[in-house]
Enzyme design. Structure first.
Site, PDB file in Angstrom:
ATOM      1  N   HIS A  72      -3.906 -10.197  -5.007  1.00  0.00           N
ATOM      2  CA  HIS A  72      -3.843 -10.196  -6.494  1.00  0.00           C
ATOM      3  C   HIS A  72      -2.962 -11.385  -6.984  1.00  0.00           C
ATOM      4  O   HIS A  72      -2.117 -11.818  -6.561  1.00  0.00           O
ATOM      5  CB  HIS A  72      -3.118  -8.836  -7.040  1.00  0.00           C
ATOM      6  CG  HIS A  72      -3.832  -7.750  -6.911  1.00  0.00           C
ATOM      7  ND1 HIS A  72      -3.633  -6.674  -7.694  1.00  0.00           N
ATOM      8  CD2 HIS A  72      -5.069  -7.268  -6.292  1.00  0.00           C
ATOM      9  CE1 HIS A  72      -4.768  -5.697  -7.646  1.00  0.00           C
ATOM     10  NE2 HIS A  72      -5.469  -6.207  -6.662  1.00  0.00           N
ATOM     11  N   TYR A 216       1.436  -2.402 -15.776  1.00  0.00           N
ATOM     12  CA  TYR A 216       2.626  -2.026 -16.031  1.00  0.00           C
ATOM     13  C   TYR A 216       2.973  -1.839 -17.497  1.00  0.00           C
ATOM     14  O   TYR A 216       2.805  -2.733 -18.322  1.00  0.00           O
ATOM     15  CB  TYR A 216       3.778  -2.981 -15.495  1.00  0.00           C
ATOM     16  CG  TYR A 216       3.997  -3.099 -13.929  1.00  0.00           C
ATOM     17  CD1 TYR A 216       3.266  -3.891 -13.392  1.00  0.00           C
ATOM     18  CD2 TYR A 216       4.919  -2.465 -13.334  1.00  0.00           C
ATOM     19  CE1 TYR A 216       3.469  -4.083 -12.113  1.00  0.00           C
ATOM     20  CE2 TYR A 216       5.081  -2.422 -12.089  1.00  0.00           C
ATOM     21  CZ  TYR A 216       4.246  -3.485 -11.380  1.00  0.00           C
ATOM     22  OH  TYR A 216       4.588  -3.370  -9.913  1.00  0.00           O
ATOM     23  N   PRO A 308      11.184   1.680  -7.752  1.00  0.00           N
ATOM     24  CA  PRO A 308      10.167   1.039  -7.239  1.00  0.00           C
ATOM     25  C   PRO A 308       9.402   0.083  -8.161  1.00  0.00           C
ATOM     26  O   PRO A 308       8.611  -0.528  -7.808  1.00  0.00           O
ATOM     27  CB  PRO A 308       9.189   2.274  -7.019  1.00  0.00           C
ATOM     28  CG  PRO A 308       9.713   3.488  -7.649  1.00  0.00           C
ATOM     29  CD  PRO A 308      11.209   3.018  -7.738  1.00  0.00           C
ATOM     30  N   LYS A 312       9.602  -3.722  -4.454  1.00  0.00           N
ATOM     31  CA  LYS A 312      10.454  -4.686  -3.445  1.00  0.00           C
ATOM     32  C   LYS A 312      11.079  -3.903  -2.190  1.00  0.00           C
ATOM     33  O   LYS A 312      11.269  -4.631  -1.009  1.00  0.00           O
ATOM     34  CB  LYS A 312      11.863  -5.058  -4.273  1.00  0.00           C
ATOM     35  CG  LYS A 312      11.562  -6.113  -5.200  1.00  0.00           C
ATOM     36  CD  LYS A 312      11.077  -7.467  -4.517  1.00  0.00           C
ATOM     37  CE  LYS A 312      10.627  -8.539  -5.528  1.00  0.00           C
ATOM     38  NZ  LYS A 312       9.245  -8.891  -5.392  1.00  0.00           N
ATOM     39  N   TYR A 400       8.608 -11.457  -8.755  1.00  0.00           N
ATOM     40  CA  TYR A 400       7.747 -10.407  -8.121  1.00  0.00           C
ATOM     41  C   TYR A 400       7.073 -11.095  -7.074  1.00  0.00           C
ATOM     42  O   TYR A 400       6.620 -10.126  -6.139  1.00  0.00           O
ATOM     43  CB  TYR A 400       6.702 -10.258  -9.284  1.00  0.00           C
ATOM     44  CG  TYR A 400       5.824  -8.916  -9.345  1.00  0.00           C
ATOM     45  CD1 TYR A 400       6.202  -7.868  -9.752  1.00  0.00           C
ATOM     46  CD2 TYR A 400       4.533  -9.072  -8.434  1.00  0.00           C
ATOM     47  CE1 TYR A 400       5.516  -6.601  -9.593  1.00  0.00           C
ATOM     48  CE2 TYR A 400       3.814  -7.919  -8.185  1.00  0.00           C
ATOM     49  CZ  TYR A 400       4.206  -6.783  -8.659  1.00  0.00           C
ATOM     50  OH  TYR A 400       3.541  -5.569  -8.442  1.00  0.00           O
TER      51      TYR A 400
HETATM   52  P1  RFL Z   1      11.516   4.493   5.895  1.00  0.00           P
HETATM   53  O1  RFL Z   1      10.059   3.919   5.564  1.00  0.00           O
HETATM   54  O2  RFL Z   1      11.945   5.516   4.985  1.00  0.00           O
HETATM   55  O3  RFL Z   1      11.402   4.583   7.367  1.00  0.00           O
HETATM   56  C1  RFL Z   1      12.622   5.214   7.880  1.00  0.00           C
HETATM   57  C2  RFL Z   1      12.242   5.876   9.346  1.00  0.00           C
HETATM   58  O4  RFL Z   1      13.200   6.506  10.085  1.00  0.00           O
HETATM   59  C3  RFL Z   1      12.988   7.731  10.457  1.00  0.00           C
HETATM   60  N1  RFL Z   1      14.102   8.544  10.710  1.00  0.00           N
HETATM   61  C4  RFL Z   1      14.616   8.841  11.826  1.00  0.00           C
HETATM   62  N2  RFL Z   1      14.102   8.602  12.934  1.00  0.00           N
HETATM   63  C5  RFL Z   1      14.863   8.911  14.125  1.00  0.00           C
HETATM   64  N3  RFL Z   1      15.924   9.714  13.906  1.00  0.00           N
HETATM   65  C6  RFL Z   1      16.674   9.760  12.882  1.00  0.00           C
HETATM   66  N4  RFL Z   1      17.928  10.561  12.763  1.00  0.00           N
HETATM   67  C7  RFL Z   1      16.001   9.540  11.708  1.00  0.00           C
HETATM   68  N5  RFL Z   1      16.046   9.597  10.426  1.00  0.00           N
HETATM   69  C8  RFL Z   1      15.182   8.803   9.754  1.00  0.00           C
HETATM   70  C9  RFL Z   1      11.979   8.300   9.341  1.00  0.00           C
HETATM   71  O5  RFL Z   1      11.306   9.485   9.866  1.00  0.00           O
HETATM   72  C10 RFL Z   1      11.325   7.089   8.853  1.00  0.00           C
HETATM   73  O6  RFL Z   1      10.071   7.240   9.411  1.00  0.00           O
HETATM   74  O7  RFL Z   1      12.463   3.092   5.631  1.00  0.00           O
HETATM   75  P2  RFL Z   1      12.250   1.535   6.072  1.00  0.00           P
HETATM   76  O8  RFL Z   1      11.398   1.308   7.589  1.00  0.00           O
HETATM   77  O9  RFL Z   1      13.399   0.771   5.904  1.00  0.00           O
HETATM   78  O10 RFL Z   1      11.087   0.959   5.165  1.00  0.00           O
HETATM   79  C11 RFL Z   1      11.505   1.004   3.645  1.00  0.00           C
HETATM   80  C12 RFL Z   1      10.389   1.310   2.530  1.00  0.00           C
HETATM   81  O11 RFL Z   1       9.447   2.561   3.465  1.00  0.00           O
HETATM   82  C13 RFL Z   1      10.720   1.630   1.292  1.00  0.00           C
HETATM   83  O12 RFL Z   1      11.501   0.700   0.955  1.00  0.00           O
HETATM   84  C14 RFL Z   1       9.684   1.688   0.520  1.00  0.00           C
HETATM   85  O13 RFL Z   1       8.521   2.759   0.758  1.00  0.00           O
HETATM   86  C15 RFL Z   1      10.204   2.458  -0.950  1.00  0.00           C
HETATM   87  N6  RFL Z   1       9.300   3.230  -1.794  1.00  0.00           N
HETATM   88  C16 RFL Z   1       8.409   2.577  -2.458  1.00  0.00           C
HETATM   89  N7  RFL Z   1       8.682   1.220  -2.470  1.00  0.00           N
HETATM   90  C17 RFL Z   1       7.721   0.264  -3.368  1.00  0.00           C
HETATM   91  O14 RFL Z   1       7.662  -0.818  -3.454  1.00  0.00           O
HETATM   92  N8  RFL Z   1       6.742   0.963  -4.024  1.00  0.00           N
HETATM   93  C18 RFL Z   1       6.739   2.431  -4.170  1.00  0.00           C
HETATM   94  O15 RFL Z   1       5.547   2.926  -4.399  1.00  0.00           O
HETATM   95  C19 RFL Z   1       7.670   3.180  -3.087  1.00  0.00           C
HETATM   96  N9  RFL Z   1       7.439   4.383  -3.243  1.00  0.00           N
HETATM   97  C20 RFL Z   1       9.262   4.597  -1.791  1.00  0.00           C
HETATM   98  C21 RFL Z   1       8.237   5.284  -2.276  1.00  0.00           C
HETATM   99  C22 RFL Z   1      10.217   5.435  -0.985  1.00  0.00           C
HETATM  100  C23 RFL Z   1      10.194   6.602  -0.881  1.00  0.00           C
HETATM  101  N10 RFL Z   1      11.325   7.426  -0.390  1.00  0.00           N
HETATM  102  C24 RFL Z   1      12.063   6.664   0.453  1.00  0.00           C
HETATM  103  C25 RFL Z   1      11.762   8.714  -0.431  1.00  0.00           C
HETATM  104  C26 RFL Z   1       8.426   6.483  -2.314  1.00  0.00           C
HETATM  105  C27 RFL Z   1       9.276   7.415  -1.747  1.00  0.00           C
HETATM  106  C28 RFL Z   1       8.994   8.707  -1.567  1.00  0.00           C
HETATM  107  C1  PHB Z   2       1.980   1.405  -5.585  1.00  0.00           C
HETATM  108  O1  PHB Z   2       1.049   0.750  -5.354  1.00  0.00           O
HETATM  109  O2  PHB Z   2       2.401   2.338  -4.913  1.00  0.00           O
HETATM  110  C2  PHB Z   2       3.185   0.448  -6.346  1.00  0.00           C
HETATM  111  C3  PHB Z   2       2.999  -0.688  -7.047  1.00  0.00           C
HETATM  112  C4  PHB Z   2       3.499  -1.532  -7.433  1.00  0.00           C
HETATM  113  C5  PHB Z   2       4.932  -0.852  -7.724  1.00  0.00           C
HETATM  114  C6  PHB Z   2       5.214   0.477  -7.229  1.00  0.00           C
HETATM  115  C7  PHB Z   2       4.264   0.999  -6.531  1.00  0.00           C
HETATM  116  O3  PHB Z   2       5.835  -1.557  -8.598  1.00  0.00           O
END
Ligand code: RFL
Ligand code: PHB
Length: 406
Positions: A72, A216, A308, A312, A400
């Site tokens: 993109h 957005y 989110p 980042k 971004y």
């Molecule tokens: P993760 O992906 O949360 O992975 C952590 C892993 O650790 C495991 N875990 C354990 N394992 C063993 N023993 C324990 N005691 C444990 N406790 C936990 C968990 O099961 C999991 O598999 O962290 P990591 O690797 O740091 O990655 C970070 C990203 O996942 C995170 O920053 C993003 O996904 C944030 N986020 C989003 N970011 C975006 O840019 N766009 C989004 O749309 C977006 N949606 C989200 C999200 C984070 C969410 N969370 C944390 C609730 C949506 C959700 C629901």
């Molecule tokens: C997504 O595609 O899940 C997404 C994209 C941009 C954002 C947050 C989430 O800022």
């Protein structure tokens, strides 16, 4: 059990760290409390910065991403029924981002780990990190149930039994609700935090995205985001009050609200399709300093959370583990702790830039419950400024597409 680096958590941070260490000839064991299917299906982030794309390619994990990911070159800001495109390459000297879902990044890294890497133990929960201040920190954990998709030689796993993983280093990649952060004594760490009075209701829809770039949208009724997972799957979000139950919104209500908030003065229309998933994500900013205690290191969401809006979270996790893998490789090669000692400060500089940007994007586009007409006018003026000034547009585009790692 013994290993050089014990990694807690098989999200993007833990999986990529294991991959980078393997490529550097350093052995590790990954413990993950959930099963493989759960980790591979958890819907989260969708945007990879240019730097993240480069790292995945260099780690030999970019093949499918390069085939299936969507490059993109910009995003659209929508406000006052107007549309403004932010052109990334033009404003940043050629940078772009990639739409490739976190689920796919995790699938690719898990497959590589099983083919080439060390042990990755699913359904194995870390209970505590002990001895972080010593030369030999340990992770106490519980072996999982089920048939567990184990990596390595498959010699692990007595269901329900407790065990200890002896390590030279432990890395907490266990997300916001993990156990690793708790091993830092309360008096030694410091937490910076902000919660927001709104959340995101996110849906997946089996329909081609209604625009070829992310949209957005700022609206008096609240924020909306149009994103995508593939040429045939849309990902859409609506700002909702904190604490909203996803089930309280019918499919019809969701589409109608998206249409209202994304409406334009021209003939753009929103394509509807069957919704296959609905969930609510809370919004939070959180930083734990320092990101290290003795031989325990924190990486990714275990150390910091961003709302989110700036896309980042995943990209910060990647920056952390690249920095840490480099530091561990340097230590192995030279015996010097210099880069390990710099780890926390190095990462935190980038983390705070992302915190700042994510906060600003959130404030720019969301409607606070107590927003006044004055606040509304300021938001519109800020958006006008981004649309009308190359300098303001460049500031957004640079942030971004990503700040440099390290
Ligand atoms: P993760 O992906 O949360 O992975 C952590 C892993 O650790 C495991 N875990 C354990 N394992 C063993 N023993 C324990 N005691 C444990 N406790 C936990 C968990 O099961 C999991 O598999 O962290 P990591 O690797 O740091 O990655 C970070 C990203 O996942 C995170 O920053 C993003 O996904 C944030 N986020 C989003 N970011 C975006 O840019 N766009 C989004 O749309 C977006 N949606 C989200 C999200 C984070 C969410 N969370 C944390 C609730 C949506 C959700 C629901
Ligand atoms: C997504 O595609 O899940 C997404 C994209 C941009 C954002 C947050 C989430 O800022």
């Amino acid at each position: 059990m013994r290993t050089t680096v014990g990694i807690i958590g098989a999200g993007p941070a833990g999986l990529l760290l294991a991959r980078l260490l393997h490529r550097a000839g350093i052995d590790s064991v990954v413990l993950e409390s959930r099963d493989r299917a759960y980790v591979e299906r958890r819907q989260r982030a969708g945007i990879l910065e240019q730097g993240t794309v480069d790292v995945l390619r260099a780690a030999g994990a970019g093949e499918r991403m390069d085939r299936e990911g969507l490059r993109h070159d910009g995003i659209e800001l929508r406000f006052d029924r107007r549309r403004h495109r932010v052109d990334f390459p033009a404003l940043t000297g050629g940078k772009s981002v990639m739409v490739y879902a976190q689920t796919e990044v995790c699938k690719d890294l898990i497959a590589l780990q099983f083919d080439e890497g060390g042990p990755l133990l699913f359904e194995t929960e870390a209970l505590a990190v002990e001895g972080a201040e010593t030369e030999h920190p340990r992770v106490r954990f519980r072996h999982g149930g089920g048939d567990g998709a184990y990596g390595g030689d498959g010699a692990y796993g007595r269901d329900g039994a407790e065990d200890v993983l002896e390590c030279d280093y432990v890395v907490g990649c266990d997300g916001f609700r993990g156990v690793a952060r708790g091993a830092v004594p309360a008096g030694l760490g410091r937490t910076f935090e902000r919660t927001y009075p709104f959340a995101w209701l996110g849906v997946l829809a089996d329909v081609a995205p209604s625009h070829d770039e992310l949209v957005y949208a700022r609206h008096d009724r609240g924020f909306a985001l149009l994103s995508m997972r593939s040429p045939s799957v849309s990902r859409l979000y609506l700002q909702v009050p904190a604490g909203t139950d996803a089930g309280s919104w019918s499919d019809e209500e969701i589409w109608a609200e998206l249409e209202r908030r994304l409406e334009t003065a021209d003939d753009w229309t929103l394509r509807r399709g069957p919704l296959t998933q609905k969930s609510v994500t809370p919004m939070r900013s959180h930083v734990h300093e320092p990101m290290r205690h003795g031989r325990l290191f924190l990486a990714g969401d275990a150390a910091h959370i961003v709302p989110p809006t700036g896309a980042k979270g995943l990209n910060l996790a990647v920056g952390d583990v690249v920095t840490l893998a480099r530091a561990l490789a340097h230590r192995t090669r030279t015996g010097s702790d210099e880069l390990l000692d710099a780890y926390s400060a190095t990462c935190l500089r980038r983390v705070w830039q992302a915190e700042r940007f994510s906060y600003d994007m959130t404030a720019l586009l969301h409607r606070a419950p107590d927003a006044t007409p004055f606040d509304d006018r300021l938001q519109l003026a800020r958006l006008d400024r981004i649309a009308g000034s190359r300098a303001a547009g460049t500031d957004l585009a640079e942030a971004y597409t990503g700040f440099p790692i390290g």
